[in-house]
Write an enzyme that holds these catalytic residues in place. Sequence first.
Site, PDB file in Angstrom:
ATOM      1  N   LYS A  12       0.854  -1.196   0.000  1.00  0.00           N
ATOM      2  CA  LYS A  12       0.000   0.000   0.000  1.00  0.00           C
ATOM      3  C   LYS A  12       0.881   1.233   0.000  1.00  0.00           C
ATOM      4  O   LYS A  12       2.054   1.207   0.402  1.00  0.00           O
ATOM      5  CB  LYS A  12      -0.946   0.015   1.203  1.00  0.00           C
ATOM      6  CG  LYS A  12      -0.290   0.037   2.587  1.00  0.00           C
ATOM      7  CD  LYS A  12       0.184   1.400   3.063  1.00  0.00           C
ATOM      8  CE  LYS A  12       0.825   1.335   4.445  1.00  0.00           C
ATOM      9  NZ  LYS A  12       1.547   2.588   4.809  1.00  0.00           N
ATOM     10  N   PRO A  95      10.222  -4.751   0.971  1.00  0.00           N
ATOM     11  CA  PRO A  95      11.241  -4.524   2.006  1.00  0.00           C
ATOM     12  C   PRO A  95      10.602  -4.373   3.373  1.00  0.00           C
ATOM     13  O   PRO A  95       9.518  -3.811   3.515  1.00  0.00           O
ATOM     14  CB  PRO A  95      11.897  -3.210   1.559  1.00  0.00           C
ATOM     15  CG  PRO A  95      10.843  -2.501   0.772  1.00  0.00           C
ATOM     16  CD  PRO A  95      10.069  -3.589   0.074  1.00  0.00           C
ATOM     17  N   MET A  96      11.291  -4.895   4.379  1.00  0.00           N
ATOM     18  CA  MET A  96      10.798  -4.752   5.746  1.00  0.00           C
ATOM     19  C   MET A  96      11.084  -3.330   6.236  1.00  0.00           C
ATOM     20  O   MET A  96      12.115  -2.752   5.936  1.00  0.00           O
ATOM     21  CB  MET A  96      11.465  -5.788   6.643  1.00  0.00           C
ATOM     22  CG  MET A  96      11.099  -7.209   6.272  1.00  0.00           C
ATOM     23  SD  MET A  96      12.022  -8.437   7.219  1.00  0.00           S
ATOM     24  CE  MET A  96      11.478  -8.041   8.881  1.00  0.00           C
ATOM     25  N   GLY A  97      10.146  -2.762   6.983  1.00  0.00           N
ATOM     26  CA  GLY A  97      10.323  -1.416   7.487  1.00  0.00           C
ATOM     27  C   GLY A  97      10.318  -0.370   6.394  1.00  0.00           C
ATOM     28  O   GLY A  97      10.958   0.672   6.524  1.00  0.00           O
ATOM     29  N   GLY A  99       7.410   1.056   5.013  1.00  0.00           N
ATOM     30  CA  GLY A  99       6.222   1.896   4.954  1.00  0.00           C
ATOM     31  C   GLY A  99       5.209   1.447   3.924  1.00  0.00           C
ATOM     32  O   GLY A  99       4.253   2.164   3.635  1.00  0.00           O
ATOM     33  N   GLY A 101       3.531  -1.431   4.263  1.00  0.00           N
ATOM     34  CA  GLY A 101       2.538  -2.276   4.928  1.00  0.00           C
ATOM     35  C   GLY A 101       2.742  -3.757   4.735  1.00  0.00           C
ATOM     36  O   GLY A 101       1.782  -4.531   4.852  1.00  0.00           O
ATOM     37  N   GLY A 102       3.965  -4.187   4.457  1.00  0.00           N
ATOM     38  CA  GLY A 102       4.206  -5.597   4.131  1.00  0.00           C
ATOM     39  C   GLY A 102       3.750  -6.571   5.198  1.00  0.00           C
ATOM     40  O   GLY A 102       3.045  -7.536   4.913  1.00  0.00           O
ATOM     41  N   GLY A 103       4.116  -6.316   6.459  1.00  0.00           N
ATOM     42  CA  GLY A 103       3.718  -7.221   7.530  1.00  0.00           C
ATOM     43  C   GLY A 103       2.225  -7.229   7.750  1.00  0.00           C
ATOM     44  O   GLY A 103       1.619  -8.294   7.942  1.00  0.00           O
ATOM     45  N   SER A 104       1.608  -6.051   7.716  1.00  0.00           N
ATOM     46  CA  SER A 104       0.150  -5.970   7.882  1.00  0.00           C
ATOM     47  C   SER A 104      -0.570  -6.652   6.732  1.00  0.00           C
ATOM     48  O   SER A 104      -1.581  -7.324   6.927  1.00  0.00           O
ATOM     49  CB  SER A 104      -0.282  -4.501   7.976  1.00  0.00           C
ATOM     50  OG  SER A 104       0.223  -3.894   9.144  1.00  0.00           O
ATOM     51  N   ASP A 137      -2.776  -1.068  10.444  1.00  0.00           N
ATOM     52  CA  ASP A 137      -2.959  -1.117   8.989  1.00  0.00           C
ATOM     53  C   ASP A 137      -3.623  -2.407   8.515  1.00  0.00           C
ATOM     54  O   ASP A 137      -4.006  -2.496   7.342  1.00  0.00           O
ATOM     55  CB  ASP A 137      -1.612  -0.973   8.271  1.00  0.00           C
ATOM     56  CG  ASP A 137      -1.098   0.453   8.274  1.00  0.00           C
ATOM     57  OD1 ASP A 137      -1.855   1.362   8.660  1.00  0.00           O
ATOM     58  OD2 ASP A 137       0.071   0.657   7.896  1.00  0.00           O
TER      59      ASP A 137
END
Length: 294
Positions: A12, A95-97, A99, A101-104, A137
Site C-alpha cells: 500500500k 522490504p521490511m520497514g 512503509g 505495509g508488508g507485515g500488515s 494497517d
Amino acid sequence: MSETLTLPSPAKLNRMLHIVGQRSDGYHELQTLFQFLDYGDTLHFTPRADDRITLTPPLEGVDTEHNLIVRAARLLQNACNVTCGVDIRLDKQLPMGGGLGGGSSNAATTLLALDRLWNLGLSNDYLATLGLSLGADVPVFIRGFAAWGESIGERLIPAQLDAPWFVVIHPGIGVATQTVFSHPELTRNSAPISMARAVEGGRNDCERVVRMLQPAIGDALDWLDQFGSAMLTGTGACVFCALTNRAQADSILHRLREEKNEGRYRDWQAFVARGCNTSPLHTALEECRSNMMS
C-alpha cells in the site's frame, strides 16, 4: 494431497498522511489516504490435518513465532477453536520497514486465506476487528478498498482515487516507526481536512522528521522529486512518485539503473507498480469464488 491456496499480499501507499492530534494513550490521530499497488509478496497455504502452523522460509532477524503471518494464523485458530493447521510459504518481495505495509498485508492475507481454507465463513467486519489487534494497517488490507483513514488509521471510508503508475524507491535503510512517532519535533497538530480536499493532494507530516533521522531518505526524495512530486509513504523508508503512464515510470527506473551502474545509489532498490482501488488480494479471492462456481 492437499490443495495449496496461493494469494497475493499487496503493498500500500499513503497518498498523504496528516497527524491531527495525540490521544491520552499515546497513539496519534491520523488522516490518510490508502491505495494498493499491483506489487507485493505472495503467500502459499497448504492445509494440515494436525494443528501445527509452519512458515518457510524464516525471515532474517524475525523470530518465526513473532512473525505477523504466524501470529495471524494462531489468532484465528484460537478465536474459532480450529483444530487443523497450515503450512505457509512466503515469497518475499516487499522490504521490511519500508512503509509499504508488508507485515500488515501478510497478516490480512493470512486471515482471509485461512477463513477460506478452514471453511469458517467469517465476515470481513469480524476479520478486520481481529486484525486490528495485530496492527493498525491490517483492517485496510482486510477491507480491500482504497480508503480515507482516520483515528489511528482503522476508521475507513471507501475513496475513489486516480490510479497512476508509481516509481517506488527503498533507499536500503530502515526506519523505526516508534522512533518517528515519539520524536519531539514531529508535527502533531495539523488542521483536520475533508476527504475531498485530501484527494486533491496532501503531504506526509512524518517527512521532516524522517529527513532528519535518515538523510539518505531525503536524498531519495530529492532525486525522485526531479521527475514529479515525491513523497514518503507511512514513516518510510520508501518514497514514491506518481506518473501518468508506464513508459514514464520505466524511463525513471532505467535512469536509476544507469546511475547505479556509475557507482551512485548502490543501496537503492526500486520498482514500478500501478495504483489499485481494489486490492489485488480481493480480486484474486473473487476469481477463486468464480472458478468454484463455474
